[in-house]
Write an enzyme that holds these catalytic residues in place. Structure first.
Site, PDB file in Angstrom:
ATOM      1  N   GLY A  13       0.835  -1.190   0.000  1.00 27.63           N
ATOM      2  CA  GLY A  13       0.000   0.000   0.000  1.00 27.63           C
ATOM      3  C   GLY A  13       0.872   1.243   0.000  1.00 27.63           C
ATOM      4  O   GLY A  13       2.035   1.198  -0.394  1.00 27.63           O
ATOM      5  N   LEU A  14       0.301   2.358   0.422  1.00 24.42           N
ATOM      6  CA  LEU A  14       1.083   3.598   0.473  1.00 24.42           C
ATOM      7  C   LEU A  14       1.752   3.725   1.837  1.00 24.42           C
ATOM      8  O   LEU A  14       1.349   4.506   2.693  1.00 24.42           O
ATOM      9  CB  LEU A  14       0.207   4.813   0.172  1.00 24.42           C
ATOM     10  N   HIS A  15       2.767   2.906   2.037  1.00 30.55           N
ATOM     11  CA  HIS A  15       3.582   2.924   3.245  1.00 30.55           C
ATOM     12  C   HIS A  15       5.036   2.911   2.824  1.00 30.55           C
ATOM     13  O   HIS A  15       5.374   2.439   1.734  1.00 30.55           O
ATOM     14  CB  HIS A  15       3.280   1.707   4.133  1.00 30.55           C
ATOM     15  N   ALA A  16       5.885   3.427   3.670  1.00 33.80           N
ATOM     16  CA  ALA A  16       7.333   3.407   3.466  1.00 33.80           C
ATOM     17  C   ALA A  16       7.720   3.922   2.076  1.00 33.80           C
ATOM     18  O   ALA A  16       7.363   5.021   1.705  1.00 33.80           O
ATOM     19  CB  ALA A  16       7.886   2.024   3.747  1.00 33.80           C
ATOM     20  N   PRO A  18       6.871   3.209  -1.215  1.00 34.37           N
ATOM     21  CA  PRO A  18       5.865   3.666  -2.184  1.00 34.37           C
ATOM     22  C   PRO A  18       5.243   5.016  -1.802  1.00 34.37           C
ATOM     23  O   PRO A  18       4.989   5.853  -2.658  1.00 34.37           O
ATOM     24  CB  PRO A  18       4.809   2.560  -2.172  1.00 34.37           C
TER      25      PRO A  18
END
Length: 97
Positions: A13-16, A18
């Site tokens: 997902g949109l973590h770290a 990305p």
């Protein structure tokens, strides 16, 4: 308000990483882009903390937008639409091998 929908394809997902890549791309546009999903109002897509805290998971459909008050005229609207399309493409390509 120009908007564009996309699906988050990064496996985490949109973590770290990305999220950082996405936020950097948003910042490079110079536009006050928001990102939203069902159940939450838009957050500032230029803020890594806000993007990560909103928990945009893998497979999540998001809506990117730019408020009309930040734009000046039809050329700016067209530029915003193109920027949002490019950002959506980035979100949808992050899951590619």
């Amino acid at each position: 308000m120009p908007t564009h929908k996309a699906v988050v394809t990064a496996p985490v997902g949109l973590h770290a990483r990305p999220a950082a890549v996405f936020v950097r791309a948003v910042t490079d546009t110079g536009l006050p882009v928001t990102i939203a999903k069902a159940g939450i109002s838009g957050v500032d897509a230029r803020s890594l903390l806000q993007v990560m805290a909103a928990d945009f998971h893998h497979g999540c459909e998001v809506e990117l937008g730019v408020n009309d008050t930040a734009l000046n005229g039809p050329a700016s609207h067209q530029e915003a639409r193109e920027a949002l399309k490019d950002l959506a493409g980035l979100l949808e390509s992050q899951g590619a091998p």
